[in-house]
Design an enzyme around this catalytic site. Structure first.
Site, PDB file in Angstrom:
ATOM      1  N   GLU A  14      -3.833  -3.492 -10.966  1.00  0.00           N
ATOM      2  CA  GLU A  14      -3.501  -3.403  -9.538  1.00  0.00           C
ATOM      3  C   GLU A  14      -3.434  -1.939  -9.116  1.00  0.00           C
ATOM      4  OE1 GLU A  14      -3.278  -4.419  -6.761  1.00  0.00           O
ATOM      5  OE2 GLU A  14      -2.311  -6.340  -6.494  1.00  0.00           O
ATOM      6  N   ASP A  15      -3.632  -1.685  -7.842  1.00  0.00           N
ATOM      7  CA  ASP A  15      -3.428  -0.326  -7.346  1.00  0.00           C
ATOM      8  C   ASP A  15      -1.959  -0.079  -7.018  1.00  0.00           C
ATOM      9  OD1 ASP A  15      -3.653  -2.187  -5.308  1.00  0.00           O
ATOM     10  OD2 ASP A  15      -4.581  -0.818  -3.896  1.00  0.00           O
ATOM     11  N   ASP A  21       4.113  -3.423  -4.207  1.00  0.00           N
ATOM     12  CA  ASP A  21       4.907  -3.030  -3.048  1.00  0.00           C
ATOM     13  C   ASP A  21       6.063  -4.038  -2.932  1.00  0.00           C
ATOM     14  OD1 ASP A  21       5.606  -2.205  -0.426  1.00  0.00           O
ATOM     15  OD2 ASP A  21       3.545  -1.653  -0.006  1.00  0.00           O
ATOM     16  N   PHE A  24       3.432   5.157   3.428  1.00  0.00           N
ATOM     17  CA  PHE A  24       2.186   4.386   3.438  1.00  0.00           C
ATOM     18  C   PHE A  24       1.096   5.237   2.793  1.00  0.00           C
ATOM     19  CE2 PHE A  24      -1.547   2.116   4.641  1.00  0.00           C
ATOM     20  CZ  PHE A  24      -1.131   0.796   4.626  1.00  0.00           C
ATOM     21  N   ARG A  64     -10.455   4.557   1.535  1.00  0.00           N
ATOM     22  CA  ARG A  64     -10.521   4.168   0.119  1.00  0.00           C
ATOM     23  C   ARG A  64     -11.245   5.207  -0.722  1.00  0.00           C
ATOM     24  NH1 ARG A  64      -8.788  -1.266  -0.187  1.00  0.00           N
ATOM     25  NH2 ARG A  64      -9.466  -2.601   1.505  1.00  0.00           N
TER      26      ARG A  64
HETATM   27  C1  PRP Z   1      -2.537  -4.414  -1.264  1.00  0.00           C
HETATM   28  C2  PRP Z   1      -2.574  -3.853  -2.692  1.00  0.00           C
HETATM   29  C3  PRP Z   1      -1.864  -4.907  -3.502  1.00  0.00           C
HETATM   30  C4  PRP Z   1      -0.865  -5.488  -2.528  1.00  0.00           C
HETATM   31  C5  PRP Z   1       0.503  -4.961  -2.828  1.00  0.00           C
HETATM   32  O1  PRP Z   1      -3.589  -5.307  -1.084  1.00  0.00           O
HETATM   33  O2  PRP Z   1      -3.897  -3.670  -3.119  1.00  0.00           O
HETATM   34  O3  PRP Z   1      -2.744  -5.904  -3.955  1.00  0.00           O
HETATM   35  O4  PRP Z   1      -1.288  -5.098  -1.213  1.00  0.00           O
HETATM   36  O5  PRP Z   1       1.458  -5.429  -1.909  1.00  0.00           O
HETATM   37  P1  PRP Z   1       2.617  -6.471  -2.245  1.00  0.00           P
HETATM   38  O6  PRP Z   1       3.250  -6.033  -3.545  1.00  0.00           O
HETATM   39  O7  PRP Z   1       3.556  -6.303  -1.073  1.00  0.00           O
HETATM   40  O8  PRP Z   1       2.039  -7.839  -2.305  1.00  0.00           O
HETATM   41  P2  PRP Z   1      -4.209  -5.700   0.346  1.00  0.00           P
HETATM   42  O9  PRP Z   1      -3.711  -7.053   0.743  1.00  0.00           O
HETATM   43  O10 PRP Z   1      -3.960  -4.591   1.322  1.00  0.00           O
HETATM   44  O11 PRP Z   1      -5.741  -5.854   0.029  1.00  0.00           O
HETATM   45  P3  PRP Z   1      -6.805  -4.739  -0.511  1.00  0.00           P
HETATM   46  O12 PRP Z   1      -6.469  -4.476  -1.967  1.00  0.00           O
HETATM   47  O13 PRP Z   1      -8.120  -5.408  -0.345  1.00  0.00           O
HETATM   48  O14 PRP Z   1      -6.653  -3.493   0.325  1.00  0.00           O
END
Ligand code: PRP
Length: 174
Positions: free
Chosen positions: A96-97, A100, A149, A162
Site C-alpha cells: 500500500e502507499d 490513513d 494531505f 502521482r
Molecule cells: C488511498 C490510498 C489507500 C487508501 C488509504 O486510495 O491509496 O489505498 O486511500 O486510506 P484509508 O486508510 O483511509 O482507507 P484511494 O481511494 O485514494 O485510491 P488511489 O490509490 O487510486 O488513489
C-alpha cells in the site's frame, strides 16, 4: 510549473525501501511470495520495493478506491479490479502507499482472508497514526507522518501529482 513542498525526499524513500526489501527477503527466505500492489497509489512504491526483494515474487494488482475526487474518505471501499491468480496457500504481501483511516486495508485483508492464503502481511510506505479508525498491523512501514494531505510518488489529489518523485504536501491553492 508547480513545486509542492517536499515532505520526504527521493533519497530518503530509496534508503528506506532498501531496508524494507532486506527485511522482507530475510523473513521469506526460501519461500515464494505473492505481492499484491494496491492500485493506483502504490504502483511506484511497489515497483521500487520489489526490485529490492531478493526472492521469487509473483506480482498481482488489485484496485480499491474510497477517496474519489476529494481529500476525505467516502467511508465506502469499492473493489474495482481483482487479482487474476489464486492466493490459496500462498504468502501474501499487500503493498500500500498509505494507511490513513485503515478502512481500505481492513476491507482488503477481510476479502483476502476468505481465500485461505498461508499468510498475509502488509507493507505500507506511509502511515498517519492520528487518522486511524480501523487499527491494522503494518509489518513493513516506510514512514509515520503527521496529518497532512500528501501527494506524489504515486499518491494523488483528484488524479494529479502521482508522477512527483518525492512525497510532497498539498498546500491550499495548488
Ligand atoms: C488511498 C490510498 C489507500 C487508501 C488509504 O486510495 O491509496 O489505498 O486511500 O486510506 P484509508 O486508510 O483511509 O482507507 P484511494 O481511494 O485514494 O485510491 P488511489 O490509490 O487510486 O488513489
Amino acid at each position: 510549473m508547480y513545486t509542492p513542498e517536499v515532505l520526504i525526499s527521493e533519497e530518503e524513500i530509496a534508503l528506506r525501501i532498501e531496508v524494507l526489501g532486506e527485511a522482507i527477503s530475510k523473513e521469506y527466505a526460501n519461500q515464494e511470495l505473492v505481492v499484491i500492489c494496491v492500485l493506483k497509489g502504490a504502483f511506484i512504491f511497489c515497483a521500487d520495493l520489489i526490485k529490492k526483494i531478493n526472492l521469487p515474487v509473483k506480482l498481482e494488482f488489485i484496485t480499491l478506491a474510497s477517496y474519489g475526487e476529494g481529500t476525505q474518505s467516502s467511508g465506502n471501499v469499492k473493489l474495482e479490479m481483482d487479482v487474476t491468480g489464486s492466493v490459496e496457500g500462498r504468502n501474501i504481501l499487500i503493498v500500500e502507499d498509505i494507511v490513513d483511516s485503515g478502512l481500505t486495508i481492513k476491507t482488503l485483508i477481510g476479502l483476502l482472508e476468505q481465500r485461505n492464503p498461508k499468510s498475509i502481511k502488509l507493507a505500507s510506505l506511509l502511515f498517519k497514526p492520528s487518522k486511524v479508525k480501523h487499527p491494522v498491523d503494518i509489518d513493513y512501514l516506510g514512514f509515520e507522518i503527521e496529518d497532512k494531505f500528501v501527494i506524489g510518488y504515486g499518491l494523488d489529489y483528484a488524479g494529479r501529482y502521482r508522477e512527483l518523485p518525492y512525497i510532497g504536501v498539498l498546500n491550499a491553492g495548488q
